[in-house]
Motif scaffolding. Structure first.
Motif, PDB file in Angstrom:
ATOM      1  N   MET A 193      -9.443  -2.683   2.599  1.00  0.00           N
ATOM      2  CA  MET A 193      -9.106  -1.803   3.712  1.00  0.00           C
ATOM      3  C   MET A 193      -7.647  -1.409   3.613  1.00  0.00           C
ATOM      4  O   MET A 193      -6.790  -2.229   3.316  1.00  0.00           O
ATOM      5  CB  MET A 193      -9.373  -2.502   5.048  1.00  0.00           C
ATOM      6  CG  MET A 193      -9.058  -1.632   6.271  1.00  0.00           C
ATOM      7  SD  MET A 193      -9.398  -2.495   7.814  1.00  0.00           S
ATOM      8  CE  MET A 193      -8.068  -3.673   7.833  1.00  0.00           C
ATOM      9  N   VAL A 194      -7.350  -0.150   3.856  1.00  0.00           N
ATOM     10  CA  VAL A 194      -5.980   0.348   3.878  1.00  0.00           C
ATOM     11  C   VAL A 194      -5.607   0.631   5.319  1.00  0.00           C
ATOM     12  O   VAL A 194      -6.299   1.367   6.014  1.00  0.00           O
ATOM     13  CB  VAL A 194      -5.831   1.632   3.037  1.00  0.00           C
ATOM     14  CG1 VAL A 194      -4.402   2.131   3.100  1.00  0.00           C
ATOM     15  CG2 VAL A 194      -6.246   1.364   1.600  1.00  0.00           C
ATOM     16  N   ALA A 195      -4.536   0.041   5.783  1.00  0.00           N
ATOM     17  CA  ALA A 195      -4.121   0.219   7.178  1.00  0.00           C
ATOM     18  C   ALA A 195      -2.798   0.953   7.232  1.00  0.00           C
ATOM     19  O   ALA A 195      -1.909   0.715   6.426  1.00  0.00           O
ATOM     20  CB  ALA A 195      -3.996  -1.129   7.874  1.00  0.00           C
ATOM     21  N   VAL A 196      -2.653   1.843   8.183  1.00  0.00           N
ATOM     22  CA  VAL A 196      -1.385   2.505   8.449  1.00  0.00           C
ATOM     23  C   VAL A 196      -0.738   1.758   9.601  1.00  0.00           C
ATOM     24  O   VAL A 196      -1.208   1.828  10.734  1.00  0.00           O
ATOM     25  CB  VAL A 196      -1.596   3.997   8.807  1.00  0.00           C
ATOM     26  CG1 VAL A 196      -0.259   4.658   9.072  1.00  0.00           C
ATOM     27  CG2 VAL A 196      -2.331   4.700   7.694  1.00  0.00           C
ATOM     28  N   GLU A 197       0.293   0.983   9.319  1.00  0.00           N
ATOM     29  CA  GLU A 197       0.913   0.150  10.334  1.00  0.00           C
ATOM     30  C   GLU A 197       1.812   1.003  11.237  1.00  0.00           C
ATOM     31  O   GLU A 197       2.347   2.041  10.823  1.00  0.00           O
ATOM     32  CB  GLU A 197       1.742  -0.955   9.680  1.00  0.00           C
ATOM     33  CG  GLU A 197       0.918  -1.864   8.765  1.00  0.00           C
ATOM     34  CD  GLU A 197      -0.122  -2.648   9.538  1.00  0.00           C
ATOM     35  OE1 GLU A 197      -1.095  -3.080   8.911  1.00  0.00           O
ATOM     36  OE2 GLU A 197       0.046  -2.830  10.764  1.00  0.00           O
ATOM     37  N   SER A 198       2.025   0.496  12.447  1.00  0.00           N
ATOM     38  CA  SER A 198       2.762   1.289  13.420  1.00  0.00           C
ATOM     39  C   SER A 198       4.195   1.557  12.989  1.00  0.00           C
ATOM     40  O   SER A 198       4.770   2.581  13.311  1.00  0.00           O
ATOM     41  CB  SER A 198       2.743   0.588  14.789  1.00  0.00           C
ATOM     42  OG  SER A 198       3.322  -0.703  14.669  1.00  0.00           O
ATOM     43  N   GLY A 199       4.808   0.636  12.240  1.00  0.00           N
ATOM     44  CA  GLY A 199       6.184   0.830  11.860  1.00  0.00           C
ATOM     45  C   GLY A 199       6.387   1.906  10.821  1.00  0.00           C
ATOM     46  O   GLY A 199       7.481   2.441  10.677  1.00  0.00           O
ATOM     47  N   MET A 200       5.358   2.229  10.055  1.00  0.00           N
ATOM     48  CA  MET A 200       5.492   3.192   8.982  1.00  0.00           C
ATOM     49  C   MET A 200       4.638   4.429   9.223  1.00  0.00           C
ATOM     50  O   MET A 200       4.565   5.314   8.390  1.00  0.00           O
ATOM     51  CB  MET A 200       5.088   2.560   7.652  1.00  0.00           C
ATOM     52  CG  MET A 200       3.785   1.798   7.728  1.00  0.00           C
ATOM     53  SD  MET A 200       3.440   0.806   6.272  1.00  0.00           S
ATOM     54  CE  MET A 200       2.639   1.991   5.233  1.00  0.00           C
ATOM     55  N   ALA A 201       4.008   4.494  10.381  1.00  0.00           N
ATOM     56  CA  ALA A 201       3.102   5.597  10.658  1.00  0.00           C
ATOM     57  C   ALA A 201       3.866   6.820  11.126  1.00  0.00           C
ATOM     58  O   ALA A 201       4.944   6.714  11.699  1.00  0.00           O
ATOM     59  CB  ALA A 201       2.078   5.182  11.725  1.00  0.00           C
ATOM     60  N   PRO A 202       3.307   8.003  10.881  1.00  0.00           N
ATOM     61  CA  PRO A 202       3.931   9.216  11.409  1.00  0.00           C
ATOM     62  C   PRO A 202       3.819   9.252  12.924  1.00  0.00           C
ATOM     63  O   PRO A 202       3.050   8.515  13.522  1.00  0.00           O
ATOM     64  CB  PRO A 202       3.099  10.334  10.758  1.00  0.00           C
ATOM     65  CG  PRO A 202       1.788   9.696  10.472  1.00  0.00           C
ATOM     66  CD  PRO A 202       2.088   8.281  10.126  1.00  0.00           C
ATOM     67  N   PHE A 232      -8.305   2.435   7.540  1.00  0.00           N
ATOM     68  CA  PHE A 232      -9.256   3.053   6.633  1.00  0.00           C
ATOM     69  C   PHE A 232      -9.945   1.964   5.821  1.00  0.00           C
ATOM     70  O   PHE A 232      -9.317   0.963   5.455  1.00  0.00           O
ATOM     71  CB  PHE A 232      -8.541   4.034   5.685  1.00  0.00           C
ATOM     72  CG  PHE A 232      -7.886   5.176   6.395  1.00  0.00           C
ATOM     73  CD1 PHE A 232      -8.582   6.338   6.652  1.00  0.00           C
ATOM     74  CD2 PHE A 232      -6.564   5.092   6.813  1.00  0.00           C
ATOM     75  CE1 PHE A 232      -7.987   7.399   7.313  1.00  0.00           C
ATOM     76  CE2 PHE A 232      -5.951   6.136   7.468  1.00  0.00           C
ATOM     77  CZ  PHE A 232      -6.670   7.301   7.722  1.00  0.00           C
ATOM     78  N   ARG A 233     -11.207   2.171   5.529  1.00  0.00           N
ATOM     79  CA  ARG A 233     -11.957   1.232   4.708  1.00  0.00           C
ATOM     80  C   ARG A 233     -12.993   2.012   3.915  1.00  0.00           C
ATOM     81  O   ARG A 233     -13.291   3.161   4.248  1.00  0.00           O
ATOM     82  CB  ARG A 233     -12.621   0.170   5.580  1.00  0.00           C
ATOM     83  CG  ARG A 233     -13.688   0.695   6.534  1.00  0.00           C
ATOM     84  CD  ARG A 233     -14.080  -0.371   7.535  1.00  0.00           C
ATOM     85  NE  ARG A 233     -12.973  -0.670   8.433  1.00  0.00           N
ATOM     86  CZ  ARG A 233     -12.809  -1.844   9.025  1.00  0.00           C
ATOM     87  NH1 ARG A 233     -13.663  -2.827   8.793  1.00  0.00           N
ATOM     88  NH2 ARG A 233     -11.793  -2.041   9.841  1.00  0.00           N
ATOM     89  N   PRO A 234     -13.531   1.428   2.854  1.00  0.00           N
ATOM     90  CA  PRO A 234     -14.528   2.156   2.060  1.00  0.00           C
ATOM     91  C   PRO A 234     -15.695   2.625   2.922  1.00  0.00           C
ATOM     92  O   PRO A 234     -16.214   1.874   3.761  1.00  0.00           O
ATOM     93  CB  PRO A 234     -14.981   1.116   1.031  1.00  0.00           C
ATOM     94  CG  PRO A 234     -13.819   0.185   0.908  1.00  0.00           C
ATOM     95  CD  PRO A 234     -13.223   0.108   2.276  1.00  0.00           C
ATOM     96  N   ALA A 235     -16.083   3.880   2.725  1.00  0.00           N
ATOM     97  CA  ALA A 235     -17.179   4.449   3.514  1.00  0.00           C
ATOM     98  C   ALA A 235     -18.499   3.793   3.148  1.00  0.00           C
ATOM     99  O   ALA A 235     -18.804   3.584   1.975  1.00  0.00           O
ATOM    100  CB  ALA A 235     -17.270   5.950   3.275  1.00  0.00           C
ATOM    101  N   ARG A 236     -19.283   3.474   4.155  1.00  0.00           N
ATOM    102  CA  ARG A 236     -20.602   2.875   3.940  1.00  0.00           C
ATOM    103  C   ARG A 236     -21.517   3.337   5.058  1.00  0.00           C
ATOM    104  O   ARG A 236     -21.132   3.321   6.230  1.00  0.00           O
ATOM    105  CB  ARG A 236     -20.503   1.347   3.927  1.00  0.00           C
ATOM    106  CG  ARG A 236     -21.837   0.661   3.666  1.00  0.00           C
ATOM    107  CD  ARG A 236     -21.664  -0.834   3.618  1.00  0.00           C
ATOM    108  NE  ARG A 236     -22.942  -1.514   3.399  1.00  0.00           N
ATOM    109  CZ  ARG A 236     -23.095  -2.827   3.370  1.00  0.00           C
ATOM    110  NH1 ARG A 236     -22.038  -3.606   3.547  1.00  0.00           N
ATOM    111  NH2 ARG A 236     -24.281  -3.365   3.170  1.00  0.00           N
ATOM    112  N   ARG A 237     -22.707   3.765   4.685  1.00  0.00           N
ATOM    113  CA  ARG A 237     -23.639   4.232   5.706  1.00  0.00           C
ATOM    114  C   ARG A 237     -24.302   3.045   6.382  1.00  0.00           C
ATOM    115  O   ARG A 237     -25.084   2.318   5.784  1.00  0.00           O
ATOM    116  CB  ARG A 237     -24.707   5.134   5.070  1.00  0.00           C
ATOM    117  CG  ARG A 237     -25.595   5.799   6.131  1.00  0.00           C
ATOM    118  CD  ARG A 237     -26.593   6.737   5.508  1.00  0.00           C
ATOM    119  NE  ARG A 237     -27.581   6.029   4.723  1.00  0.00           N
ATOM    120  CZ  ARG A 237     -27.648   6.078   3.414  1.00  0.00           C
ATOM    121  NH1 ARG A 237     -26.786   6.780   2.734  1.00  0.00           N
ATOM    122  NH2 ARG A 237     -28.580   5.398   2.756  1.00  0.00           N
TER     123      ARG A 237
END
Length: 361
Positions: A1-10, A22-27
């Motif tokens: 999983m890829v996370a956008v942390e609050s300190g580095m987020a736009p 974000f994580r790999p898409a799975r149905r």
């Protein structure tokens, strides 16, 4: 999983920090909206109940009936819970009934019929006419010399604002449901007015179309037209099916419990797991044997479609087809693949032994 942390987020325009994961898409847990469209006697209600039975996996479905209790005619044939929706058929009332069923935890919700929210008593068309009458009355009150017909023409588009806003809110709620949704629509024959290459006006048959607000059909996962000549047997889908669903609706097959089980497996992602298991058991050694068998069985057309290089695709297609039957044949496929793999290995070992016997000392 890829996370956008609050300190580095736009940051948004208002200065608030944005955080997403974000994580790999799975149905898995996919929500389906299926539309069944047809005239009287086309088998919409029965097909909806059959489909819901398969989708629900042994649980009871909820059925919202707008046609004076007609769905109760099927009470002896299907196990479902019935709720009656009476006029006025405003979008808010549909939304209230559907939300109640979703919050109660029903896995599948049937609405029969969804056409009343558009053309039924108190539906969108009635609402528009009411708004239009009120707008014209206010204008005539302010200026009695106003031409009434011209006033109606001028206010016609504005009179759609409130009905369409309400309908959009209802559709937005439908897209957020946890339950699968089966919507039945009445159908009517439509025509189109076009011009030929010479500029001459022509009347063209547009076929049978659902009675609903324009654009609603595009929100459906799948939609099918049924006819009274062949009740329950769908004609060509009204819009192209997603590629992964096309094999679940074979031509000439009814929409029934088996269709529901196939869709439930696809929506939950369990069909993918069975496919991966089957491919793992087949393995590289058994692929060629299985492909050869299928080519002999299905003939030249299949061989031309897939070709020698397409062997892995063919095996995957076969495994996927097996899962769509509701897993009835997946075990047979695995056994056949394992046997094919073992036979291939035995044959290879036997050939090596014979080569050893012939080899000079």
């Amino acid at each position: 999983m890829v996370a956008v942390e609050s300190g580095m987020a736009p940051r948004c325009g208002n200065g608030a920090t944005v955080s997403f994961s974000f994580r790999p898409a799975r149905r898995e847990g996919t929500h389906l909206i299926v539309g069944l469209i047809g005239g009287s006697g086309s088998g919409k209600s029965c097909s909806a109940l059959r489909l819901a039975t398969g989708l629900a996996g042994g649980r009871r479905a909820a059925a919202i009936d707008t046609e004076a209790g007609r769905l109760k005619h099927f009470a002896d044939d299907f196990a479902f819970d019935h709720g009656e929706l009476s006029p006025p058929f405003a979008p808010e009332r549909y939304c209230e009934a559907i939300s109640a069923a979703d919050q109660a935890g029903y896995p599948v919700i049937i609405v029969d019929s969804m056409s009343h929210v558009h053309a039924g008593e108190g539906g969108l068309l009635d609402w528009h006419d009411r708004e239009l009458d009120e707008m014209v009355a206010r204008k005539l009150k302010r200026n009695p010399n106003t031409d009434a017909w011209a006033a109606r023409e001028a206010a016609n588009i504005s009179a759609w604002i409130q009905p369409k806003t309400s309908h959009k809110a209802m559709v937005a709620r439908l897209l957020q449901l946890r339950a699968h949704l089966i919507l039945c629509f009445r159908a009517e024959a439509k025509i189109k007015i076009t011009k030929d290459t010479n500029g001459k006006t022509q009347v063209v048959d547009a076929g049978w179309q659902p009675v609903c607000a324009k654009g609603l059909e595009f929100e459906l996962t799948a939609s099918f037209l049924l006819s009274h000549e062949r009740p329950g047997l769908p004609d060509t889908p009204l819009k192209p099916l997603p590629p992964s669903l096309r094999g679940m609706f074979p031509p000439g097959a009814p929409i029934d419990e088996t269709t529901g089980r196939r869709l439930a497996a696809w929506a939950s992602g369990s069909a993918d797991e069975a496919l991966r298991d089957a491919l793992a058991i087949i393995g590289a050694a058994g692929r060629d044997r299985l492909v050869t068998y299928c080519r002999d069985l299905l003939g030249r057309k299949l061989a031309e479609q897939f070709g020698q290089a397409g062997a892995p695709r063919l095996v995957e297609a076969l495994a996927a087809a097996a899962t769509r039957t509701g897993f009835a044949n997946i075990d047979e496929l695995k056994k056949a693949a394992a046997a094919a793999s073992e036979a291939t290995s035995d044959a290879a070992a036997g050939a090596a032994g014979k080569e050893g016997e012939r080899a000079p000392i």
